[in-house]
Every structure is written in structure tokens, then in C-alpha cells.
Design an enzyme around this catalytic site. Structure first.
Site, PDB file in Angstrom:
ATOM      1  NE  ARG A  12      -3.515   2.287   2.723  1.00 53.23           N
ATOM      2  CZ  ARG A  12      -4.109   2.634   3.851  1.00 53.23           C
ATOM      3  NH1 ARG A  12      -3.935   1.907   4.955  1.00 53.23           N
ATOM      4  NH2 ARG A  12      -4.868   3.700   3.889  1.00 53.23           N
ATOM      5  CG  HIS A  13      -0.862   4.841  -0.995  1.00 54.20           C
ATOM      6  ND1 HIS A  13      -1.004   5.722   0.061  1.00 54.20           N
ATOM      7  CD2 HIS A  13      -2.086   4.355  -1.256  1.00 54.20           C
ATOM      8  CE1 HIS A  13      -2.266   5.775   0.415  1.00 54.20           C
ATOM      9  NE2 HIS A  13      -2.953   4.942  -0.367  1.00 54.20           N
ATOM     10  CB  THR A  16      -2.005  10.959   1.538  1.00 53.90           C
ATOM     11  OG1 THR A  16      -3.268  10.535   2.080  1.00 53.90           O
ATOM     12  CG2 THR A  16      -1.533   9.977   0.470  1.00 53.90           C
ATOM     13  CG  ASN A  19      -3.641   7.741   4.171  1.00 53.07           C
ATOM     14  OD1 ASN A  19      -2.578   7.595   3.580  1.00 53.07           O
ATOM     15  ND2 ASN A  19      -4.756   7.197   3.709  1.00 53.07           N
ATOM     16  NE  ARG A  62      -4.106   7.223  -2.391  1.00 52.96           N
ATOM     17  CZ  ARG A  62      -5.150   7.551  -3.133  1.00 52.96           C
ATOM     18  NH1 ARG A  62      -5.124   8.649  -3.879  1.00 52.96           N
ATOM     19  NH2 ARG A  62      -6.224   6.787  -3.169  1.00 52.96           N
ATOM     20  CD  GLU A  84      -8.652   1.859  -2.015  1.00 51.13           C
ATOM     21  OE1 GLU A  84      -9.086   0.808  -2.536  1.00 51.13           O
ATOM     22  OE2 GLU A  84      -8.053   1.875  -0.930  1.00 51.13           O
TER      23      GLU A  84
END
Length: 195
Positions: A12-13, A16, A19, A62, A84
């Protein structure tokens, strides 16, 4: 070469700002924040000795930025099917506000997790089918090889549950942390697992 499993490292990136703020990102194209960049660099150091036959990423910045850091000058192949879930009208909104304002939706999702969708967005079933079609092609191109895929929380979770023979409704519980790799083998061997 049928029968050779492809080893997939799913990442997973990095983090951000959304988030941190608790906002639905979906397919909104948000950049990594400083912590997210650091997470990607830390992971790059941890996996620097791991050899990947190829690196794939979602086209959202991202994920792509995370993949570029992990790739260390190697090519990153981009596929928008690794994006996503599309959160429709909810993208950019706070989780807390959405949960309060759309309580009926979350009740519906408990009852019908595969088909329910936010206004203007995708269902879990659609995300799972989209991501699976991409990963099926990647595995067919790279039988028996180790591949790095940088994507997004729920998109990755659909692959994890599929690899374990779990129902897709469990994907919401299997979302990985930012920049925390999960290793699966594809295609899944579901003999005796799942339905």
C-alpha cells in the site's frame, strides 16, 4: 508454464495528509506527505536485497511515487486497474461525517457488502473484479517470478482475501498499513478453501 505461482509483494502506498485527516481518498489523486515519503524510503532500504522481475503500480500519484522510490531507477509499469475503490461523492469527505450522514449505507453494506456502493462510486465486487483482472495478467506474464505491486488499501485487501480463500466481504478487515508489504502467491490455490 502453467502451475507456476507468481510471488506478489503487495505494498500500500505511503501516508498522505488525507490518511491522517481521516478522509475518503478513493481515486482522488493525493500526493504522499513527508511521513509517506519517509515510509517509502524506509521500506526501500528494508527490501533493497529483494530482486523483483517487474514493478507495477496504480497510476495515482501516491502509489506511483511510492513505487518510484521502491524501484530505485528501475522501470515502474503503470496500470489504472490497480487504483483504489472509487468513492464517488464521498471522496475528500471525512469518515466521521460520512458515517453520521449515511448511516443507512453502512447498514446496507453490512447486509450486502459486495454490491453496496457510495453515491457515484464503485462496489467492492467491481473493485475485486477490476484488480483481479489486472493481477491475472501480471501473473500470466511472470509465472514463477517475484513481482512488486504498489496499490491501495482496499484494492490490496481484495487480493489478500482471494489468496486466502476468504469471502470478499472480509476485505474491509484486511486493509494493510501504509508501506507494509504483504506477500501472496497468484493464482490462488483454493483446494479445500473457500467456496
Amino acid at each position: 508454464m502453467q502451475g507456476k505461482k507468481t510471488e506478489l509483494w503487495l505494498v500500500r502506498h505511503g501516508q498522505t495528509d488525507w490518511n491522517v485527516e481521516g478522509r475518503y481518498q478513493g481515486q482522488a489523486d493525493r500526493p504522499l506527505n513527508e511521513i509517506g515519503i519517509r515510509q517509502a524510503r524506509d521500506l526501500a532500504r528494508k527490501i533493497s536485497d529483494v530482486k523483483f522481475a517487474a514493478i507495477y503500480s496504480s497510476d495515482l500519484q501516491r502509489a506511483f511515487s511510492t513505487a518510484k522510490i521502491l524501484a530505485d531507477e528501475r522501470e515502474v509499469k503503470v496500470d489504472p486497474r490497480l487504483r483504489e475503490i472509487h468513492q464517488g461523492e464521498w471522496e475528500g469527505q471525512l469518515f466521521s461525517v460520512i458515517r453520521e450522514r449515511y448511516a443507512d449505507f453502512f447498514e446496507d453494506r453490512r447486509e450486502n457488502p459486495l454490491e453496496s456502493r457510495p453515491p457515484g462510486g464503485e462496489s467492492l465486487k467491481e473493485v475485486a473484479e477490476r484488480v483481479k483482472s489486472c493481477v491475472d495478467e501480471i501473473a500470466a506474464r511472470h509465472p514463477g517470478e517475484r513481482i512488486l505491486i504498489v496499490s491501495h488499501g482496499l484494492a490490496i485487501a481484495t487480493l489478500i482475501v482471494a489468496s486466502l480463500g476468504m469471502p470478499f466481504s472480509k476485505a474491509f478487515e484486511m486493509i494493510p498499513e501504509n508501506a507494509d508489504p504483504k506477500i501472496i502467491f497468484w493464482p490462488p490455490d483454493l483446494n479445500g478453501k473457500g467456496k
